[in-house]
Design a protein around this motif. Sequence first.
Motif, PDB file in Angstrom:
ATOM      1  N   ARG A   1       0.833  -1.207   0.000  1.00 49.71           N
ATOM      2  CA  ARG A   1       0.000   0.000   0.000  1.00 49.71           C
ATOM      3  C   ARG A   1       0.866   1.255   0.000  1.00 49.71           C
ATOM      4  O   ARG A   1       0.559   2.237  -0.681  1.00 49.71           O
ATOM      5  N   LEU A   2       1.952   1.223   0.760  1.00 57.33           N
ATOM      6  CA  LEU A   2       2.839   2.376   0.807  1.00 57.33           C
ATOM      7  C   LEU A   2       3.479   2.625  -0.550  1.00 57.33           C
ATOM      8  O   LEU A   2       3.639   3.776  -0.969  1.00 57.33           O
ATOM      9  N   ALA A   3       3.824   1.560  -1.255  1.00 58.66           N
ATOM     10  CA  ALA A   3       4.401   1.729  -2.593  1.00 58.66           C
ATOM     11  C   ALA A   3       3.403   2.405  -3.517  1.00 58.66           C
ATOM     12  O   ALA A   3       3.779   3.275  -4.322  1.00 58.66           O
ATOM     13  N   ASN A   4       2.113   2.039  -3.425  1.00 64.84           N
ATOM     14  CA  ASN A   4       1.095   2.689  -4.257  1.00 64.84           C
ATOM     15  C   ASN A   4       0.934   4.153  -3.885  1.00 64.84           C
ATOM     16  O   ASN A   4       0.811   5.017  -4.766  1.00 64.84           O
ATOM     17  N   VAL A   5       0.943   4.440  -2.600  1.00 68.97           N
ATOM     18  CA  VAL A   5       0.816   5.842  -2.162  1.00 68.97           C
ATOM     19  C   VAL A   5       2.018   6.653  -2.634  1.00 68.97           C
ATOM     20  O   VAL A   5       1.874   7.783  -3.108  1.00 68.97           O
ATOM     21  N   GLU A   6       3.219   6.084  -2.534  1.00 66.68           N
ATOM     22  CA  GLU A   6       4.410   6.789  -3.003  1.00 66.68           C
ATOM     23  C   GLU A   6       4.339   7.038  -4.509  1.00 66.68           C
ATOM     24  O   GLU A   6       4.732   8.100  -4.986  1.00 66.68           O
ATOM     25  N   ARG A   7       3.836   6.062  -5.245  1.00 67.62           N
ATOM     26  CA  ARG A   7       3.712   6.237  -6.695  1.00 67.62           C
ATOM     27  C   ARG A   7       2.740   7.364  -7.011  1.00 67.62           C
ATOM     28  O   ARG A   7       2.999   8.204  -7.873  1.00 67.62           O
ATOM     29  N   ILE A   8       1.625   7.426  -6.278  1.00 69.81           N
ATOM     30  CA  ILE A   8       0.639   8.479  -6.521  1.00 69.81           C
ATOM     31  C   ILE A   8       1.216   9.840  -6.159  1.00 69.81           C
ATOM     32  O   ILE A   8       1.047  10.819  -6.894  1.00 69.81           O
ATOM     33  N   VAL A   9       1.911   9.920  -5.036  1.00 73.38           N
ATOM     34  CA  VAL A   9       2.443  11.204  -4.570  1.00 73.38           C
ATOM     35  C   VAL A   9       3.543  11.706  -5.500  1.00 73.38           C
ATOM     36  O   VAL A   9       3.618  12.894  -5.813  1.00 73.38           O
TER      37      VAL A   9
ATOM     38  N   VAL B   1      -0.425  13.391 -15.309  1.00 74.41           N
ATOM     39  CA  VAL B   1      -0.636  11.968 -15.560  1.00 74.41           C
ATOM     40  C   VAL B   1      -1.721  11.446 -14.625  1.00 74.41           C
ATOM     41  O   VAL B   1      -2.605  10.676 -15.037  1.00 74.41           O
ATOM     42  N   LEU B   2      -1.718  11.886 -13.383  1.00 76.44           N
ATOM     43  CA  LEU B   2      -2.729  11.476 -12.429  1.00 76.44           C
ATOM     44  C   LEU B   2      -4.101  11.988 -12.849  1.00 76.44           C
ATOM     45  O   LEU B   2      -5.090  11.253 -12.800  1.00 76.44           O
ATOM     46  N   ASP B   3      -4.165  13.242 -13.309  1.00 74.31           N
ATOM     47  CA  ASP B   3      -5.438  13.792 -13.777  1.00 74.31           C
ATOM     48  C   ASP B   3      -5.974  12.994 -14.957  1.00 74.31           C
ATOM     49  O   ASP B   3      -7.173  12.722 -15.044  1.00 74.31           O
ATOM     50  N   ARG B   4      -5.103  12.619 -15.856  1.00 76.63           N
ATOM     51  CA  ARG B   4      -5.511  11.848 -17.027  1.00 76.63           C
ATOM     52  C   ARG B   4      -6.065  10.487 -16.608  1.00 76.63           C
ATOM     53  O   ARG B   4      -7.104  10.044 -17.118  1.00 76.63           O
ATOM     54  N   GLU B   5      -5.417   9.843 -15.661  1.00 80.92           N
ATOM     55  CA  GLU B   5      -5.901   8.545 -15.191  1.00 80.92           C
ATOM     56  C   GLU B   5      -7.248   8.674 -14.492  1.00 80.92           C
ATOM     57  O   GLU B   5      -8.129   7.831 -14.665  1.00 80.92           O
ATOM     58  N   ILE B   6      -7.432   9.724 -13.720  1.00 86.00           N
ATOM     59  CA  ILE B   6      -8.712   9.942 -13.041  1.00 86.00           C
ATOM     60  C   ILE B   6      -9.805  10.182 -14.064  1.00 86.00           C
ATOM     61  O   ILE B   6     -10.919   9.643 -13.954  1.00 86.00           O
ATOM     62  N   GLU B   7      -9.524  10.974 -15.068  1.00 86.50           N
ATOM     63  CA  GLU B   7     -10.524  11.233 -16.116  1.00 86.50           C
ATOM     64  C   GLU B   7     -10.853   9.962 -16.896  1.00 86.50           C
ATOM     65  O   GLU B   7     -12.007   9.744 -17.265  1.00 86.50           O
ATOM     66  N   GLN B   8      -9.868   9.109 -17.129  1.00 84.39           N
ATOM     67  CA  GLN B   8     -10.141   7.842 -17.802  1.00 84.39           C
ATOM     68  C   GLN B   8     -11.057   6.968 -16.946  1.00 84.39           C
ATOM     69  O   GLN B   8     -11.970   6.320 -17.461  1.00 84.39           O
TER      70      GLN B   8
END
Length: 107
Positions: free
Chosen positions: A80-88, A94-101
């Motif tokens: 879970r920490l690895a996923n949070v670090e990737r998001i942060v 890129v994050l906005d694009r993934e959320i819109e998808q």
Amino acid sequence: MTEKLVFIQGLFPLIAVIVSVAIAGWVVTTWLRIKNGYPLDGSWGQALYPKNNDETVERVKLLSQENAQLRAELGSIKDRLANVERIVTDSSHVLDREIEQLRGTRN
């Protein structure tokens, strides 16, 4: 010769105090170990009276099970920490694009 004898007689009380304190410390340490249930150690560190009764064996089994559970939980937390670090650390566009998808697939 008398000067050496006087010197030794003057040094004797100091040596006696040091030896007495060392012996008293050893006795207190041994008493505390016995009082708190620790096994006594020999001169080379080996246990003189290890506790190998059924209660001890059962306690080791329970601690081993708990250890395995905690290791599994730690592994999931690391994931879970690895996923949070990737998001942060991911750039915001890129994050906005993934959320819109994701929003597009729901609608």
